[in-house]
Enzyme design. Structure first.
Site, PDB file in Angstrom:
ATOM      1  N   SER A   1       0.981  -1.016  -0.044  1.00 35.02           N
ATOM      2  CA  SER A   1      -0.069  -0.085   0.022  1.00 35.02           C
ATOM      3  C   SER A   1       0.821   1.271  -0.043  1.00 35.02           C
ATOM      4  O   SER A   1       1.633   1.436  -1.133  1.00 35.02           O
ATOM      5  CB  SER A   1      -0.912  -0.267   1.192  1.00 35.02           C
ATOM      6  OG  SER A   1      -1.940   0.967   1.139  1.00 35.02           O
TER       7      SER A   1
ATOM      8  N   HIS B   1      -4.903  -1.465  -4.243  1.00 36.76           N
ATOM      9  CA  HIS B   1      -6.095  -1.903  -3.447  1.00 36.76           C
ATOM     10  C   HIS B   1      -7.071  -1.719  -4.836  1.00 36.76           C
ATOM     11  O   HIS B   1      -8.076  -1.079  -4.468  1.00 36.76           O
ATOM     12  CB  HIS B   1      -6.675  -1.153  -2.416  1.00 36.76           C
ATOM     13  CG  HIS B   1      -5.501  -1.193  -1.201  1.00 36.76           C
ATOM     14  ND1 HIS B   1      -5.108  -2.149  -0.835  1.00 36.76           N
ATOM     15  CD2 HIS B   1      -5.028  -0.220  -0.404  1.00 36.76           C
ATOM     16  CE1 HIS B   1      -4.131  -2.115   0.284  1.00 36.76           C
ATOM     17  NE2 HIS B   1      -4.142  -0.931   0.217  1.00 36.76           N
TER      18      HIS B   1
END
Length: 242
Positions: free
Chosen positions: A134, A170
């Site tokens: 991330s 994501h």
């Protein structure tokens, strides 16, 4: 033992629930360690949790997962102060740097304040494998969508830029991310953007993307760019299942 050339594994994954511990390393973390080519001793992995405020409970969970995997873990905390006068030596003495997710905006500000951006560049060029999830993926790129400032996504363009591309993480699990990548590419705020579903990662050697990999059977990776006619094109990348 350094990697053969500068190596980055930028992911949207790496963990899974543990059987006897809170978490275990999933294949993406193991792949990052494999890329370092360590033999004859326990691989050394330096975890940087700046993006989550250097939470000590997280450090403990990470250390437990590392011990289970047979790795030697250290933690480069910047709160309340770095753990050593020789941050450079600490980072360059590791085989892998793994960066935890969280606020990439805060991460970048603090890294630059402490000069960690330049230490990490030197480590990368010296063969330490840089990896993360991330925020720990976005940071190596030029930028991309982030929720660092609140629930509504914003684009940042002040990433470290070791990789001359933008990044989307994501991509499958947060519905606003794909439209923002497409809009950013259409407006010119984003250039070529490599994106990962949860459970997939992007392997770069030097500044070239050489492979997309996944630890989940349905995870994909994509490149979003402007086509010859000026329209936004999204192309699924070939992906290798770990």
């Amino acid at each position: 033992m350094p990697a053969e050339q500068p190596t980055i594994l930028a992911t949207s994954g790496g963990y899974r629930p543990g059987r006897r511990t809170r978490l275990e390393f999933a294949p993406l973390v193991h792949h990052a360690v494999e890329l370092a080519g360590v033999s004859g001793r326990a691989p050394k992995i330096c975890q940087i949790g700046t993006a989550m405020g250097d939470q000590r409970t997280w450090n403990a969970d990470f250390s437990e997962a590392a011990e289970l995997a047979g790795y030697e873990a250290t933690h480069l905390n910047l709160f309340p102060m770095p753990p050593t006068d020789d941050v450079r030596g600490m980072v360059l003495g590791c085989d892998v740097v793994w960066v935890q997710g969280g606020s990439v905006a805060n991460l970048l500000a603090l890294w630059r304040l402490h000069g960690l951006d330049e230490v990490l560049r030197e480590a990368w060029q010296s063969g330490v494998v840089l990896a993360g999830v991330s925020a720990g993926s976005l940071c190596w790129h030029k930028g991309g969508p982030t929720d660092s400032f609140g629930p509504e996504l914003r684009l940042i363009g002040n990433g470290l830029g070791f990789l001359p591309f933008h990044n989307g993480v994501h991509y499958d699990s947060e519905e606003r991310r794909r439209p923002m990548v497409h809009a950013g590419v259409a407006s010119g705020e984003l250039g070529r953007t490599y994106c990962t579903d949860d459970g997939s990662g992007l392997l770069y050697r030097g500044t070239e993307l050489v492979e997309a990999v996944a630890e989940r059977k349905n995870s994909g990776a994509y490149v979003v760019d402007l086509g010859a006619d000026g329209s936004v094109e999204e192309t699924a990348l070939d992906i290798r299942r770990l």
